[in-house]
Design an enzyme around this catalytic site. Structure first.
Site, PDB file in Angstrom:
ATOM      1  CG  ASP A  36      -2.095  -0.938   1.073  1.00  0.00           C
ATOM      2  OD1 ASP A  36      -2.378  -1.360  -0.060  1.00  0.00           O
ATOM      3  OD2 ASP A  36      -2.743  -1.258   2.088  1.00  0.00           O
ATOM      4  CE  LYS A  58      -8.135   3.501   0.113  1.00  0.00           C
ATOM      5  NZ  LYS A  58      -7.595   2.220   0.586  1.00  0.00           N
ATOM      6  CG  MET A 171      -7.711   7.470   6.889  1.00  0.00           C
ATOM      7  SD  MET A 171      -8.480   5.935   6.328  1.00  0.00           S
ATOM      8  CE  MET A 171      -9.093   5.270   7.895  1.00  0.00           C
TER       9      MET A 171
END
Length: 255
Positions: A36, A58, A171
């Protein structure tokens, strides 16, 4: 060919040495590694020269692969090449979708293993001397995602804002204004808050203030994702560390 196998591995929060020996062993044994965006790519130096490396991460809504495609790629790679390591930042079972990928692979009778990782939710504050719990300051802590799958702010943040617990938000930078409003509505505008970007790495940046000043601090310090938000009295309990953060340009010394 080896039997098909998936090992989901936690790579830790960024510092090359914050990874387990078992994780390093899995990386060395892998035929395929899918990693990742938050993984320190220098950890891939432990992989065999013949290992296939596939970036599936991502950043800011830009996807190399959709989750369904990653699931399919894991299965195809395991069935055709053997041992697949799914390398994820932090711990794969804390907002890492590790359980989803394991469930999908298991439906194809693929052998499954999992190696826990050092979670950024605890390690990043610790590297800045912020204890998530401390006597007379905090008896518990919440770890909450700031942004849900539907790209909305998590409803748990409003619930957590009513508690005295330490609140760690992952996040959440894209929802910072909404988070500030929630805490101000609860009368907590003076509550201490810390934002740590690129925690445990040499690119680490920190902003510390109050709920009612943090947006100005973020702008001044040019803080952005990936970052962790910590809210609560423990921010004021921050201790000064003399340990130097390990240089991330060094080759890992683990064996």
């Amino acid at each position: 060919m080896e039997n098909p196998k998936l090992t989901v591995v936690g790579a830790g929060p960024g510092d090359l040495e914050l990874i387990t020996l078992k994780a390093i062993r899995a990386i060395k044994e892998a035929r395929v590694i899918m990693y990742d965006a938050l993984v320190n790519v220098k950890l891939l130096a432990h992989a065999s020269a013949s290992t296939e490396l596939i970036f599936v991460g991502k950043r800011k809504g830009c996807y190399a692969y959709q989750q369904e495609q990653i699931n399919e790629l894991i299965v195809q790679s395991a069935l055709t090449k053997g041992h697949v390591v799914r390398l994820k930042g932090g711990d794969p079972f804390i907002f890492g979708r590790g359980a989803e990928e394991i469930e999908y692979a298991k439906s194809f009778n693929i052998e499954i293993d999992m190696v826990p990782g050092v979670s950024s939710s605890a390690a990043v504050p610790a590297y800045q001397g912020i204890p998530l719990t401390k006597r007379n300051a905090s008896e518990s802590f919440w770890v909450i995602t700031g942004t849900t799958k539907s790209h909305k702010i998590s409803g748990d943040i409003a619930i957590a804002a009513k508690s005295t617990a330490t609140i760690v938000i992952l996040m959440g930078m894209g929802k910072l204004s909404e988070i500030v409003k929630i805490f101000e509505t609860e009368g907590r505008g003076e509550e201490a808050i810390a934002i740590i970007q690129n925690g445990t790495t040499t690119e680490e940046k920190v902003g510390i203030g109050k709920i009612n000043t943090i947006e100005a601090i973020v702008k001044k310090e040019q803080l952005s994702s990936p970052a962790i938000i910590i809210i609560g009295k423990v921010v004021k309990e921050r201790v000064v560390l003399t340990r130097m953060i390990q240089e991330t340009n060094k080759t890992p010394v683990l064996v």
